[in-house]
Design a protein around this motif. Structure first.
Motif, PDB file in Angstrom:
ATOM      1  N   THR A   1       1.009  -1.235   0.025  1.00 32.81           N
ATOM      2  CA  THR A   1       0.207   0.074   0.099  1.00 32.81           C
ATOM      3  C   THR A   1       0.921   1.188   0.092  1.00 32.81           C
ATOM      4  O   THR A   1       0.384   2.077  -0.676  1.00 32.81           O
ATOM      5  CB  THR A   1      -0.853   0.008   1.198  1.00 32.81           C
ATOM      6  OG1 THR A   1      -1.605  -1.258   1.228  1.00 32.81           O
ATOM      7  CG2 THR A   1      -1.780   1.308   1.202  1.00 32.81           C
ATOM      8  N   LEU A   2       1.895   1.142   0.992  1.00 31.16           N
ATOM      9  CA  LEU A   2       3.022   2.513   0.910  1.00 31.16           C
ATOM     10  C   LEU A   2       3.375   2.559  -0.503  1.00 31.16           C
ATOM     11  O   LEU A   2       3.647   3.832  -1.048  1.00 31.16           O
ATOM     12  CB  LEU A   2       3.943   1.968   1.900  1.00 31.16           C
ATOM     13  CG  LEU A   2       5.056   3.334   2.120  1.00 31.16           C
ATOM     14  CD1 LEU A   2       4.212   4.532   2.509  1.00 31.16           C
ATOM     15  CD2 LEU A   2       5.975   2.708   3.221  1.00 31.16           C
ATOM     16  N   LEU A   3       3.861   1.457  -1.078  1.00 31.03           N
ATOM     17  CA  LEU A   3       4.425   1.537  -2.242  1.00 31.03           C
ATOM     18  C   LEU A   3       3.387   2.183  -3.535  1.00 31.03           C
ATOM     19  O   LEU A   3       3.740   3.065  -4.365  1.00 31.03           O
ATOM     20  CB  LEU A   3       4.999   0.190  -2.946  1.00 31.03           C
ATOM     21  CG  LEU A   3       6.045   0.241  -4.134  1.00 31.03           C
ATOM     22  CD1 LEU A   3       7.422   0.975  -3.512  1.00 31.03           C
ATOM     23  CD2 LEU A   3       6.120  -1.037  -5.072  1.00 31.03           C
ATOM     24  N   ARG A   4       2.240   1.737  -3.253  1.00 33.34           N
ATOM     25  CA  ARG A   4       1.152   2.279  -4.317  1.00 33.34           C
ATOM     26  C   ARG A   4       0.689   3.771  -4.169  1.00 33.34           C
ATOM     27  O   ARG A   4       0.384   4.476  -4.962  1.00 33.34           O
ATOM     28  CB  ARG A   4      -0.023   1.311  -4.163  1.00 33.34           C
ATOM     29  CG  ARG A   4      -0.064   0.043  -4.734  1.00 33.34           C
ATOM     30  CD  ARG A   4      -1.065  -1.023  -4.554  1.00 33.34           C
ATOM     31  NE  ARG A   4      -2.211  -0.542  -5.028  1.00 33.34           N
ATOM     32  CZ  ARG A   4      -2.874  -0.756  -6.321  1.00 33.34           C
ATOM     33  NH1 ARG A   4      -1.787  -1.380  -7.063  1.00 33.34           N
ATOM     34  NH2 ARG A   4      -3.748  -0.287  -6.550  1.00 33.34           N
ATOM     35  N   ILE A   5       0.834   4.103  -2.816  1.00 36.61           N
ATOM     36  CA  ILE A   5       0.596   5.370  -2.618  1.00 36.61           C
ATOM     37  C   ILE A   5       1.850   6.346  -3.146  1.00 36.61           C
ATOM     38  O   ILE A   5       1.359   7.535  -3.903  1.00 36.61           O
ATOM     39  CB  ILE A   5       0.623   5.765  -1.178  1.00 36.61           C
ATOM     40  CG1 ILE A   5      -0.555   5.097  -0.478  1.00 36.61           C
ATOM     41  CG2 ILE A   5       0.590   7.240  -0.908  1.00 36.61           C
ATOM     42  CD1 ILE A   5      -1.063   5.174   0.989  1.00 36.61           C
TER      43      ILE A   5
ATOM     44  N   ALA B   1       3.530   5.673  -5.683  1.00 36.63           N
ATOM     45  CA  ALA B   1       3.275   5.457  -7.307  1.00 36.63           C
ATOM     46  C   ALA B   1       2.127   6.399  -7.729  1.00 36.63           C
ATOM     47  O   ALA B   1       1.879   6.906  -8.776  1.00 36.63           O
ATOM     48  CB  ALA B   1       2.986   4.001  -7.497  1.00 36.63           C
ATOM     49  N   GLY B   2       1.073   6.586  -6.688  1.00 35.95           N
ATOM     50  CA  GLY B   2      -0.090   7.499  -6.910  1.00 35.95           C
ATOM     51  C   GLY B   2      -1.256   6.613  -7.535  1.00 35.95           C
ATOM     52  O   GLY B   2      -2.180   7.095  -7.782  1.00 35.95           O
ATOM     53  N   LEU B   3      -1.182   5.377  -7.467  1.00 33.15           N
ATOM     54  CA  LEU B   3      -2.326   4.427  -7.515  1.00 33.15           C
ATOM     55  C   LEU B   3      -3.209   4.462  -6.541  1.00 33.15           C
ATOM     56  O   LEU B   3      -4.435   3.940  -6.774  1.00 33.15           O
ATOM     57  CB  LEU B   3      -1.822   3.053  -7.995  1.00 33.15           C
ATOM     58  CG  LEU B   3      -0.887   2.961  -9.093  1.00 33.15           C
ATOM     59  CD1 LEU B   3      -0.359   1.667  -9.194  1.00 33.15           C
ATOM     60  CD2 LEU B   3      -1.859   3.101 -10.359  1.00 33.15           C
ATOM     61  N   GLU B   4      -2.646   4.725  -5.109  1.00 32.72           N
ATOM     62  CA  GLU B   4      -3.689   4.793  -3.903  1.00 32.72           C
ATOM     63  C   GLU B   4      -3.400   6.369  -3.595  1.00 32.72           C
ATOM     64  O   GLU B   4      -2.441   6.869  -3.725  1.00 32.72           O
ATOM     65  CB  GLU B   4      -3.412   4.014  -2.877  1.00 32.72           C
ATOM     66  CG  GLU B   4      -3.367   2.527  -3.470  1.00 32.72           C
ATOM     67  CD  GLU B   4      -4.600   1.857  -3.222  1.00 32.72           C
ATOM     68  OE1 GLU B   4      -5.774   2.328  -2.752  1.00 32.72           O
ATOM     69  OE2 GLU B   4      -4.575   0.418  -3.538  1.00 32.72           O
ATOM     70  N   THR B   5      -4.593   6.793  -2.922  1.00 34.43           N
ATOM     71  CA  THR B   5      -4.494   8.209  -2.125  1.00 34.43           C
ATOM     72  C   THR B   5      -4.294   7.987  -0.841  1.00 34.43           C
ATOM     73  O   THR B   5      -5.037   7.188  -0.022  1.00 34.43           O
ATOM     74  CB  THR B   5      -5.744   8.966  -2.740  1.00 34.43           C
ATOM     75  OG1 THR B   5      -6.865   8.292  -2.826  1.00 34.43           O
ATOM     76  CG2 THR B   5      -5.403   9.790  -3.754  1.00 34.43           C
ATOM     77  N   ALA B   6      -3.452   8.764  -0.180  1.00 32.44           N
ATOM     78  CA  ALA B   6      -3.340   8.761   1.027  1.00 32.44           C
ATOM     79  C   ALA B   6      -4.420   9.458   2.055  1.00 32.44           C
ATOM     80  O   ALA B   6      -5.254  10.225   1.455  1.00 32.44           O
ATOM     81  CB  ALA B   6      -2.059   9.413   1.788  1.00 32.44           C
ATOM     82  N   THR B   7      -4.883   8.761   3.165  1.00 29.30           N
ATOM     83  CA  THR B   7      -5.969   9.556   3.907  1.00 29.30           C
ATOM     84  C   THR B   7      -5.245  10.599   4.638  1.00 29.30           C
ATOM     85  O   THR B   7      -6.196  11.649   4.561  1.00 29.30           O
ATOM     86  CB  THR B   7      -6.614   8.465   5.012  1.00 29.30           C
ATOM     87  OG1 THR B   7      -6.816   7.113   4.304  1.00 29.30           O
ATOM     88  CG2 THR B   7      -7.884   8.910   5.222  1.00 29.30           C
ATOM     89  N   THR B   8      -4.474  10.549   5.293  1.00 36.24           N
ATOM     90  CA  THR B   8      -3.478  11.685   5.737  1.00 36.24           C
ATOM     91  C   THR B   8      -2.157  11.557   5.185  1.00 36.24           C
ATOM     92  O   THR B   8      -1.746  10.767   4.874  1.00 36.24           O
ATOM     93  CB  THR B   8      -3.584  11.624   7.442  1.00 36.24           C
ATOM     94  OG1 THR B   8      -2.962  10.290   7.612  1.00 36.24           O
ATOM     95  CG2 THR B   8      -4.894  11.591   7.919  1.00 36.24           C
ATOM     96  N   GLY B   9      -1.596  12.712   5.631  1.00 38.00           N
ATOM     97  CA  GLY B   9      -0.099  13.099   5.292  1.00 38.00           C
ATOM     98  C   GLY B   9       0.075  13.195   3.710  1.00 38.00           C
ATOM     99  O   GLY B   9      -0.773  13.256   3.041  1.00 38.00           O
ATOM    100  N   ALA B  10       1.469  13.211   3.403  1.00 38.90           N
ATOM    101  CA  ALA B  10       1.539  13.333   2.025  1.00 38.90           C
ATOM    102  C   ALA B  10       3.000  12.870   1.611  1.00 38.90           C
ATOM    103  O   ALA B  10       3.686  12.659   2.324  1.00 38.90           O
ATOM    104  CB  ALA B  10       1.528  14.871   1.635  1.00 38.90           C
ATOM    105  N   VAL B  11       3.171  12.498   0.369  1.00 37.79           N
ATOM    106  CA  VAL B  11       4.523  11.896  -0.321  1.00 37.79           C
ATOM    107  C   VAL B  11       4.790  13.352  -1.316  1.00 37.79           C
ATOM    108  O   VAL B  11       4.032  13.663  -2.157  1.00 37.79           O
ATOM    109  CB  VAL B  11       3.893  10.601  -1.166  1.00 37.79           C
ATOM    110  CG1 VAL B  11       5.235  10.472  -1.780  1.00 37.79           C
ATOM    111  CG2 VAL B  11       3.721   9.515  -0.398  1.00 37.79           C
ATOM    112  N   THR B  12       5.946  13.743  -1.196  1.00 40.59           N
ATOM    113  CA  THR B  12       6.478  14.631  -2.290  1.00 40.59           C
ATOM    114  C   THR B  12       7.839  13.847  -2.850  1.00 40.59           C
ATOM    115  O   THR B  12       8.502  13.267  -2.308  1.00 40.59           O
ATOM    116  CB  THR B  12       6.942  15.744  -1.567  1.00 40.59           C
ATOM    117  OG1 THR B  12       7.922  15.604  -0.708  1.00 40.59           O
ATOM    118  CG2 THR B  12       5.586  16.522  -1.101  1.00 40.59           C
TER     119      THR B  12
END
Lengths: 258, 253
Positions: free
Chosen positions: B49-53, B55-66
């Motif tokens: 799930t972390l990897l897919r977030i 990748a942008g294939l899942e959206t995080a409920t909280t927080g962010a990836v840059t």
């Protein structure tokens, strides 16, 4: 002798025996061409019809009916199937309508085909369209619903930004084998609808019309000729399509399945 | 610079009964440029799930990836992904699979074929450039998938158990080849695996996740150069440490 020639020879031998039996039964057991025309009666009728030119003309007319119906079914069935298979809203919206229309037998549309189009090629084409449309639609729909998720995700991470791009470059190519089988089924249904539509007076020519017309004239050898031609034409259309699809479009698919 | 920054990341999957399953919670991670990160943890810890977030294939409920300071909002060819399942398009030949991303970018046929050829050569499959995926073995397919992701020249290469379906020998060979590709391309790699052995062999840092909700339990630096000796005492020691950690997080349930 290898397997292939053995298969051919046995097939031909069986056909010859069947024809001989038919000839003997027709000539010596039944004895009346009206009840069961013999092989030679049918062959004679075939030559007559071919020489008079009506046979070729009727084949052309029937193929025209068939072509119109199938083309219309493709032009509407594939896009609507894609729409319903890809967009949930389109599915929810159109599904009830489709489900009500789909179980209506295509031949039940004959009265309206005549009222709307008169005795034209379009009227016969319409009945074939109704028969061919639903198999194409449902095959396209099912194919789009079962595109593997990993292909769609791979498409996304490789730069397909819009639904249109994903449909065009990922979902449609993945769906082609299933759509092609849907088209094959649709062609079979369409061919049956063709004969029935022409028989029930949507047309004043064509193989189905002639078959029924010759029955009224009690020309039973001619009826058998039309029966056989209808069978052969259906077979040839199917073979041509299958060869085309197998060789041109789906080289990759042959290797994917058992 | 192609660093990935993950800040206070959380992900909840809604369930049928209205409640939610918390898959990830409070994940903070800084991934440096050209780093090779392996995510390990017991099954269900949310590593995929972390990897897919990312990748942008899942959206995080909280927080962010840059990535490089830009927030991840959806899939992008700048973040290449190699899937666990065979994801090559079976209707395209090897060359056209690898060129797919460039085709989407609008690169001309000549140029994209040239680029694709280069990456096919890099993964050692030049003689299979015109083959269809069904003609390839599992290991070859994953090599093509890696070439396909690299052809987009991504900032980050995300790999979701890419060698999970391969036999042990092929797997070892693929690991070696991946390290050589990493060396040649200097990509940042985030690699999910459930094989601790694989992680210790590949990673510059191993991130151990604990399950339900998934969060970072420990980060282990592995400073040794490549190639690494799987049979050495220190290798075994690190492997034992990571395995014990995973065991503990599982038993803590």
């Amino acid at each position: 002798m290898n397997r292939q020639t053995q298969k051919r020879l046995l097939g031909i031998a069986a056909l010859v025996v069947a024809a001989a039996l038919w000839q003997i039964v027709a000539e010596y057991v039944v004895g009346r061409s009206f009840i069961l025309p013999s092989v030679t009666d049918v062959a004679g009728a075939f030559v007559n019809l071919l020489e008079s030119g009506t046979l070729v003309a009727d084949i052309v007319v029937s193929l025209e009916h068939f072509g119109i119906g199938l083309l219309a079914a493709l032009l509407l069935g594939v896009p609507i199937g894609i729409l319903m298979g890809w967009f949930r809203v389109a599915d929810f919206l159109l599904d009830p309508i489709i489900e009500i229309l789909r179980p209506i037998p295509p031949l039940a549309w004959i009265p309206f085909a005549i009222i709307w189009f008169g005795l034209t090629t379009q009227a016969a084409g319409f009945v074939i369209f109704v028969g061919a449309f639903f198999p194409i639609l449902t095959a396209t729909y099912a194919a789009f619903r079962s595109v593997p998720k990993v292909f769609v995700e791979a498409g996304k991470v490789l730069g397909c930004d819009t639904s249109l791009e994903l449909i065009r470059h990922v979902a449609l190519p993945a769906a082609v084998p299933a759509i092609a089988s849907g088209i094959r089924i649709a062609m079979g249904v369409g061919w049956m609808c063709l004969v029935a539509a022409e028989m029930f007076g949507v047309s004043r020519s064509g193989l189905g019309y002639q078959l029924w017309h010759n029955y009224y004239l009690h020309q039973m050898p001619n009826v058998v000729v039309y029966m056989l031609i209808l069978g052969f034409a259906g077979l040839i259309i199917d073979r041509i399509f299958r060869n085309y699809v197998d060789q041109r479009l789906l080289r990759w698919h042959a290797g994917e399945v058992a | 610079m192609s660093g990935v920054t993950i800040r206070d990341l959380g992900k909840a999957f809604p369930k049928e009964d209205g409640t939610a399953t918390q898959a990830l919670e409070g994940v903070d991670l800084e991934i440096g440029d050209t780093e090779f990160i392996c995510l390990v943890g017991p099954s269900g810890c949310g590593k995929t799930t972390l990897l897919r977030i990312i990748a942008g294939l899942e959206t995080a409920t909280t927080g962010a990836v840059t990535v490089d300071g830009r927030a991840v909002t959806g899939p992008d060819p700048k973040r290449g992904m190699v899937f666990q399942e065979y994801s090559l398009f079976p209707w395209r030949r090897v060359i056209d699979n690898v060129a797919f991303g460039l085709e989407m970018k609008g690169v001309g046929k000549e140029e994209r074929r040239r680029t694709a050829d280069r990456y096919i050569e890099m993964v050692g499959l030049s003689q299979f450039r015109d083959a269809y995926p069904y003609e390839l073995s599992g290991g070859m397919r994953q090599r093509v998938a890696i070439a396909r992701a690299l052809a987009n020249d991504p900032d980050v290469l995300l790999m979701d158990e890419p060698f999970g379906a391969l036999d042990a020998q092929t797997r070892n060979r693929m690991q070696k080849e991946l390290l050589s590709l990493w060396d040649q391309t200097k990509k940042t790699i985030v690699f999910v695996t459930h094989s601790v052995d694989e992680a210790v062999y590949l990673a510059s840092r191993i991130v151990v996740l604990s399950p339900r909700p998934g969060s970072i339990r420990e980060i282990i630096e592995i400073p040794w150069p490549h190639p690494r000796d799987r049979t050495s005492a220190e290798f075994a020691e690190v492997r034992r440490r990571v395995l014990r950690m995973i065991d503990e997080t599982e038993n803590a349930q």
